[in-house]
Design a protein around this motif. Sequence first.
Motif, PDB file in Angstrom:
ATOM      1  N   SER A  29      91.031  59.735  29.222  1.00 11.78           N
ATOM      2  CA  SER A  29      91.322  58.274  29.306  1.00 11.78           C
ATOM      3  C   SER A  29      92.977  58.075  28.890  1.00 11.78           C
ATOM      4  CB  SER A  29      90.480  57.407  28.596  1.00 11.78           C
ATOM      5  OG  SER A  29      91.057  57.386  27.564  1.00 11.78           O
ATOM      6  N   GLY A  30      93.368  59.086  27.955  1.00 19.56           N
ATOM      7  CA  GLY A  30      94.764  58.687  27.554  1.00 19.56           C
ATOM      8  C   GLY A  30      94.760  57.653  26.356  1.00 19.56           C
ATOM      9  N   CYS A  31      93.703  57.594  25.715  1.00 15.03           N
ATOM     10  CA  CYS A  31      93.578  56.555  24.472  1.00 15.03           C
ATOM     11  C   CYS A  31      93.001  57.345  23.466  1.00 15.03           C
ATOM     12  CB  CYS A  31      92.577  55.514  25.139  1.00 15.03           C
ATOM     13  SG  CYS A  31      93.238  54.434  26.450  1.00 15.03           S
ATOM     14  N   ALA A  32      93.272  58.639  23.329  1.00 14.51           N
ATOM     15  CA  ALA A  32      92.798  59.531  22.343  1.00 14.51           C
ATOM     16  C   ALA A  32      93.526  59.000  20.919  1.00 14.51           C
ATOM     17  CB  ALA A  32      92.987  61.009  22.395  1.00 14.51           C
ATOM     18  N   ALA A  33      94.891  58.945  21.071  1.00 13.68           N
ATOM     19  CA  ALA A  33      95.728  58.651  19.797  1.00 13.68           C
ATOM     20  C   ALA A  33      95.261  57.047  19.265  1.00 13.68           C
ATOM     21  CB  ALA A  33      97.169  58.461  20.247  1.00 13.68           C
ATOM     22  N   VAL A  38      91.708  54.600  15.048  1.00 11.89           N
ATOM     23  CA  VAL A  38      90.567  53.584  14.549  1.00 11.89           C
ATOM     24  C   VAL A  38      89.658  54.454  13.558  1.00 11.89           C
ATOM     25  CG1 VAL A  38      88.571  52.695  15.111  1.00 11.89           C
ATOM     26  CG2 VAL A  38      90.363  52.290  16.413  1.00 11.89           C
ATOM     27  N   GLN A  39      89.518  55.832  13.875  1.00 11.76           N
ATOM     28  CA  GLN A  39      88.864  56.664  13.053  1.00 11.76           C
ATOM     29  C   GLN A  39      89.390  56.808  11.555  1.00 11.76           C
ATOM     30  OE1 GLN A  39      88.067  60.120  15.657  1.00 11.76           O
ATOM     31  NE2 GLN A  39      85.933  59.183  15.854  1.00 11.76           N
ATOM     32  N   GLU A  40      90.542  57.185  11.622  1.00 12.17           N
ATOM     33  CA  GLU A  40      91.516  57.266  10.424  1.00 12.17           C
ATOM     34  C   GLU A  40      91.383  55.844   9.547  1.00 12.17           C
ATOM     35  OE1 GLU A  40      94.497  60.045  10.384  1.00 12.17           O
ATOM     36  OE2 GLU A  40      93.588  61.292  11.860  1.00 12.17           O
ATOM     37  N   CYS A  41      91.479  55.048  10.250  1.00 14.18           N
ATOM     38  CA  CYS A  41      91.495  53.701   9.663  1.00 14.18           C
ATOM     39  C   CYS A  41      90.075  53.385   8.725  1.00 14.18           C
ATOM     40  CB  CYS A  41      91.899  52.346  10.447  1.00 14.18           C
ATOM     41  SG  CYS A  41      91.969  50.793   9.593  1.00 14.18           S
ATOM     42  N   MET A  42      89.145  53.606   9.510  1.00 13.01           N
ATOM     43  CA  MET A  42      87.800  53.428   8.935  1.00 13.01           C
ATOM     44  C   MET A  42      87.511  54.353   8.009  1.00 13.01           C
ATOM     45  SD  MET A  42      86.223  50.917  10.392  1.00 13.01           S
ATOM     46  CE  MET A  42      84.460  51.639   9.770  1.00 13.01           C
ATOM     47  N   ALA A  43      87.867  55.528   8.092  1.00 15.17           N
ATOM     48  CA  ALA A  43      88.000  56.809   7.049  1.00 15.17           C
ATOM     49  C   ALA A  43      88.512  56.304   5.749  1.00 15.17           C
ATOM     50  CB  ALA A  43      88.265  58.086   7.449  1.00 15.17           C
ATOM     51  N   GLN A  44      89.655  55.826   5.952  1.00 15.40           N
ATOM     52  CA  GLN A  44      90.739  55.356   4.664  1.00 15.40           C
ATOM     53  C   GLN A  44      90.016  53.979   4.036  1.00 15.40           C
ATOM     54  OE1 GLN A  44      94.661  54.479   5.850  1.00 15.40           O
ATOM     55  NE2 GLN A  44      95.242  54.157   3.570  1.00 15.40           N
ATOM     56  N   HIS A  45      89.705  53.089   5.034  1.00 19.75           N
ATOM     57  CA  HIS A  45      89.569  51.585   4.288  1.00 19.75           C
ATOM     58  C   HIS A  45      87.860  51.454   4.269  1.00 19.75           C
ATOM     59  CE1 HIS A  45      93.364  50.332   4.477  1.00 19.75           C
ATOM     60  NE2 HIS A  45      93.869  50.789   5.442  1.00 19.75           N
ATOM     61  N   GLN A  54      93.877  48.157  14.988  1.00 25.28           N
ATOM     62  CA  GLN A  54      93.721  49.605  15.562  1.00 25.28           C
ATOM     63  C   GLN A  54      92.451  49.496  16.600  1.00 25.28           C
ATOM     64  OE1 GLN A  54      94.039  49.063  12.527  1.00 25.28           O
ATOM     65  NE2 GLN A  54      95.343  50.475  11.477  1.00 25.28           N
ATOM     66  N   VAL A  55      91.596  48.721  16.463  1.00 25.85           N
ATOM     67  CA  VAL A  55      90.434  48.517  17.176  1.00 25.85           C
ATOM     68  C   VAL A  55      90.895  47.779  18.473  1.00 25.85           C
ATOM     69  CG1 VAL A  55      88.323  47.205  17.729  1.00 25.85           C
ATOM     70  CG2 VAL A  55      88.622  48.320  15.569  1.00 25.85           C
ATOM     71  N   ALA A  57      94.067  47.663  19.689  1.00 28.36           N
ATOM     72  CA  ALA A  57      94.854  48.640  20.575  1.00 28.36           C
ATOM     73  C   ALA A  57      93.956  49.534  21.290  1.00 28.36           C
ATOM     74  CB  ALA A  57      95.828  49.329  19.592  1.00 28.36           C
ATOM     75  N   PHE A  58      92.822  50.171  20.616  1.00 23.11           N
ATOM     76  CA  PHE A  58      91.932  51.023  21.461  1.00 23.11           C
ATOM     77  C   PHE A  58      91.348  50.224  22.575  1.00 23.11           C
ATOM     78  CE2 PHE A  58      87.693  53.259  21.707  1.00 23.11           C
ATOM     79  CZ  PHE A  58      88.251  54.207  22.585  1.00 23.11           C
ATOM     80  N   ARG A  59      90.870  49.066  22.284  1.00 21.92           N
ATOM     81  CA  ARG A  59      90.071  48.123  23.361  1.00 21.92           C
ATOM     82  C   ARG A  59      91.327  48.007  24.605  1.00 21.92           C
ATOM     83  NH1 ARG A  59      88.594  43.213  20.514  1.00 21.92           N
ATOM     84  NH2 ARG A  59      86.871  44.597  19.851  1.00 21.92           N
ATOM     85  N   ASP A  60      92.500  47.763  23.971  1.00 21.17           N
ATOM     86  CA  ASP A  60      93.188  47.479  25.102  1.00 21.17           C
ATOM     87  C   ASP A  60      93.731  48.461  26.177  1.00 21.17           C
ATOM     88  OD1 ASP A  60      93.503  44.715  24.280  1.00 21.17           O
ATOM     89  OD2 ASP A  60      95.422  45.048  23.456  1.00 21.17           O
ATOM     90  N   CYS A  61      93.915  49.727  25.362  1.00 23.04           N
ATOM     91  CA  CYS A  61      94.098  51.090  25.959  1.00 23.04           C
ATOM     92  C   CYS A  61      92.920  51.307  27.047  1.00 23.04           C
ATOM     93  CB  CYS A  61      94.335  52.045  25.026  1.00 23.04           C
ATOM     94  SG  CYS A  61      94.757  53.542  26.047  1.00 23.04           S
ATOM     95  N   MET A  62      91.628  51.206  26.492  1.00 26.32           N
ATOM     96  CA  MET A  62      90.616  51.492  27.424  1.00 26.32           C
ATOM     97  C   MET A  62      90.433  50.710  28.587  1.00 26.32           C
ATOM     98  SD  MET A  62      89.372  54.302  26.367  1.00 26.32           S
ATOM     99  CE  MET A  62      87.665  54.450  27.234  1.00 26.32           C
ATOM    100  N   SER A  63      90.828  49.283  28.300  1.00 30.61           N
ATOM    101  CA  SER A  63      90.676  48.122  29.647  1.00 30.61           C
ATOM    102  C   SER A  63      91.645  48.641  30.475  1.00 30.61           C
ATOM    103  CB  SER A  63      90.770  46.946  28.968  1.00 30.61           C
ATOM    104  OG  SER A  63      89.932  46.402  28.078  1.00 30.61           O
ATOM    105  N   GLU A  64      92.925  48.894  30.127  1.00 32.89           N
ATOM    106  CA  GLU A  64      94.011  49.397  31.240  1.00 32.89           C
ATOM    107  C   GLU A  64      93.603  50.594  31.747  1.00 32.89           C
ATOM    108  OE1 GLU A  64      97.487  49.901  28.941  1.00 32.89           O
ATOM    109  OE2 GLU A  64      97.527  47.697  28.124  1.00 32.89           O
TER     110      GLU A  64
END
Length: 84
Positions: A29-33, A38-45, A54-55, A57-64
């Motif tokens: 999809s081009g949205c891996a980053a 999101v995964q790293e933020c979840m692991a950290q917080h 982060q969520v 940004a990922f949602r926007d990327c996938m929608s595009e």
Amino acid sequence: MSTQGHTWARQVKKEGEEEDPLDQLISRSGCAASHYAVQECMAQHQDWRLCQPQVQAFRDCMSEQQARRREELQRRKEQDSTHS
């Protein structure tokens, strides 16, 4: 409300192990980053509420990406109908 957090962590693919189909889809999809952010933020917080930028940004990327895919499929459908 529970104070216990999530135990999410990004898993590392072992040699010879097949990549998860969902990971393949996200990579294509081009949205891996954004997904990894999101995964790293979840692991950290350990709290999804702290990861909303982060969520989003990922949602926007996938929608595009989905919009581009729909347009591509529509163009192919129109080309196929004119060549028939």
